[in-house]
Design a protein around this motif. Structure first.
Motif, PDB file in Angstrom:
ATOM      1  N   LEU A  43      21.884 -17.949  73.285  1.00  0.00           N
ATOM      2  CA  LEU A  43      23.393 -18.729  72.993  1.00  0.00           C
ATOM      3  C   LEU A  43      23.541 -19.011  71.692  1.00  0.00           C
ATOM      4  CD1 LEU A  43      22.516 -18.723  76.079  1.00  0.00           C
ATOM      5  CD2 LEU A  43      23.951 -20.911  76.401  1.00  0.00           C
ATOM      6  N   ILE A  44      24.523 -18.885  71.317  1.00  0.00           N
ATOM      7  CA  ILE A  44      25.126 -19.300  69.888  1.00  0.00           C
ATOM      8  C   ILE A  44      26.102 -20.693  70.093  1.00  0.00           C
ATOM      9  CG2 ILE A  44      26.368 -18.734  67.779  1.00  0.00           C
ATOM     10  CD1 ILE A  44      25.554 -16.030  68.504  1.00  0.00           C
ATOM     11  N   PHE A  45      25.586 -21.807  69.685  1.00  0.00           N
ATOM     12  CA  PHE A  45      26.410 -23.020  69.766  1.00  0.00           C
ATOM     13  C   PHE A  45      28.082 -22.801  69.073  1.00  0.00           C
ATOM     14  CE2 PHE A  45      27.452 -27.097  70.244  1.00  0.00           C
ATOM     15  CZ  PHE A  45      28.364 -27.657  68.985  1.00  0.00           C
TER      16      PHE A  45
ATOM     17  N   CYS B  93      14.633 -21.572  75.694  1.00  0.00           N
ATOM     18  CA  CYS B  93      14.168 -23.064  75.585  1.00  0.00           C
ATOM     19  C   CYS B  93      15.419 -23.427  74.778  1.00  0.00           C
ATOM     20  CB  CYS B  93      12.830 -23.264  74.934  1.00  0.00           C
ATOM     21  SG  CYS B  93      12.821 -22.520  73.117  1.00  0.00           S
ATOM     22  N   SER B  94      15.554 -24.999  74.927  1.00  0.00           N
ATOM     23  CA  SER B  94      16.549 -25.497  74.158  1.00  0.00           C
ATOM     24  C   SER B  94      16.201 -26.807  73.809  1.00  0.00           C
ATOM     25  CB  SER B  94      17.900 -25.614  74.941  1.00  0.00           C
ATOM     26  OG  SER B  94      17.686 -26.558  76.168  1.00  0.00           O
ATOM     27  N   VAL B  95      16.631 -27.214  72.837  1.00  0.00           N
ATOM     28  CA  VAL B  95      16.331 -28.934  72.363  1.00  0.00           C
ATOM     29  C   VAL B  95      17.747 -29.523  71.895  1.00  0.00           C
ATOM     30  CG1 VAL B  95      14.319 -27.852  71.186  1.00  0.00           C
ATOM     31  CG2 VAL B  95      16.291 -28.032  69.698  1.00  0.00           C
ATOM     32  N   TYR B 107      20.818 -27.041  71.315  1.00  0.00           N
ATOM     33  CA  TYR B 107      20.717 -25.836  70.640  1.00  0.00           C
ATOM     34  C   TYR B 107      19.778 -24.953  71.409  1.00  0.00           C
ATOM     35  CZ  TYR B 107      22.938 -27.857  66.676  1.00  0.00           C
ATOM     36  OH  TYR B 107      23.812 -28.581  65.941  1.00  0.00           O
ATOM     37  N   PHE B 108      20.100 -23.470  71.447  1.00  0.00           N
ATOM     38  CA  PHE B 108      19.132 -22.819  72.198  1.00  0.00           C
ATOM     39  C   PHE B 108      18.391 -21.637  71.360  1.00  0.00           C
ATOM     40  CE2 PHE B 108      19.966 -23.253  76.826  1.00  0.00           C
ATOM     41  CZ  PHE B 108      21.280 -24.028  76.666  1.00  0.00           C
TER      42      PHE B 108
END
Lengths: 111, 117
Positions: A43-45, B93-95, B107-108
């Motif tokens: 995923l792009i923020f 995963c994301s933080v 963010y991923f």
């Protein structure tokens, strides 16, 4: 639990046209994220909105969070093929930063 | 922002085996999450993996099936154990890290695409 409904589910637009994607929550939104995902990738923020009435823009993409904080919209101006992908809205849970996601909107931009 | 990498990027595994997915972050972060995205579906949270505490699993996910390690503030692993074809998914995963305006933002990573035969 919170449910997020995105509309439309899919969208095909001609290059240069404007478009809007909506994300409606069953509960008050505390933090609303918009992401873009290319097929099978991460995923792009894009943007994150927190305050009712807040509006943010980046390049040709604008996101808004309504005053009542239960709906957000993502607007793309003068769409380009590079805008194609799946757009996901994610809402912060009230406790902690984990996100609940909508089912996504698939966007295709044709020449 | 944070730059996140995952290994492997993709794998094809036989049922009954296990796969460990690594998540590396370029900065120290406290909050880290693991999500699953089944084919054609949206993301579902598997667990929260904050450093210094045991991972917290969502309903429907158990530690025996998805053990998680978080040895430090830049690294975590998720293991998918005793795999079945139903485990075929993208694992992300994301933080949470400071974004624009010093606002905490999630963010991923690029994801790990797992296919179980």
């Amino acid at each position: 639990s919170q449910e997020l409904e995105q509309s439309p589910q899919s969208l095909i637009v001609q290059e240069g046209k404007n478009l809007t994607i909506n994300c409606t929550s069953s509960k008050t939104l505390y933090g609303l994220y918009w992401y873009k995902q290319k097929y099978g990738e991460g995923l792009i923020f894009l943007m994150m909105l927190q305050k009712g009435g807040e509006e943010k823009s980046h390049e040709k993409i604008t996101a808004k969070l309504d005053e009542k904080k239960q709906q957000s919209s993502l607007h793309i101006t003068a769409s380009q093929p590079s805008h194609a992908g799946i757009y996901l809205c994610g809402a912060e849970r009230r406790a902690g930063y984990a996100l609940n996601f909508g089912k996504g909107t698939s966007l295709l931009v044709t020449p | 922002s944070a730059v996140i990498s995952q290994k492997p990027s993709r794998d094809i595994c036989q049922r009954g085996t296990s796969l460990t997915i690594q998540c590396q972050v370029d900065s120290q972060v406290t909050m880290m999450f693991w999500y699953r995205q089944q084919p054609g579906q949206s993301l579902t949270l598997i667990a929260t993996a904050n450093q210094g505490s045991e991972a917290t699993y969502e309903s429907g996910f158990v530690i025996d099936k998805f053990p998680i390690s978080r040895p430090n503030l830049t690294f975590s692993t998720l293991t998918v154990s005793n795999m079945s074809p139903e485990d075929s998914s993208i694992y992300l995963c994301s933080v949470v890290s400071s974004g624009q305006g010093w606002i905490d933002t999630q963010y991923f990573g690029p994801g790990t695409r797992l296919t179980v035969l």
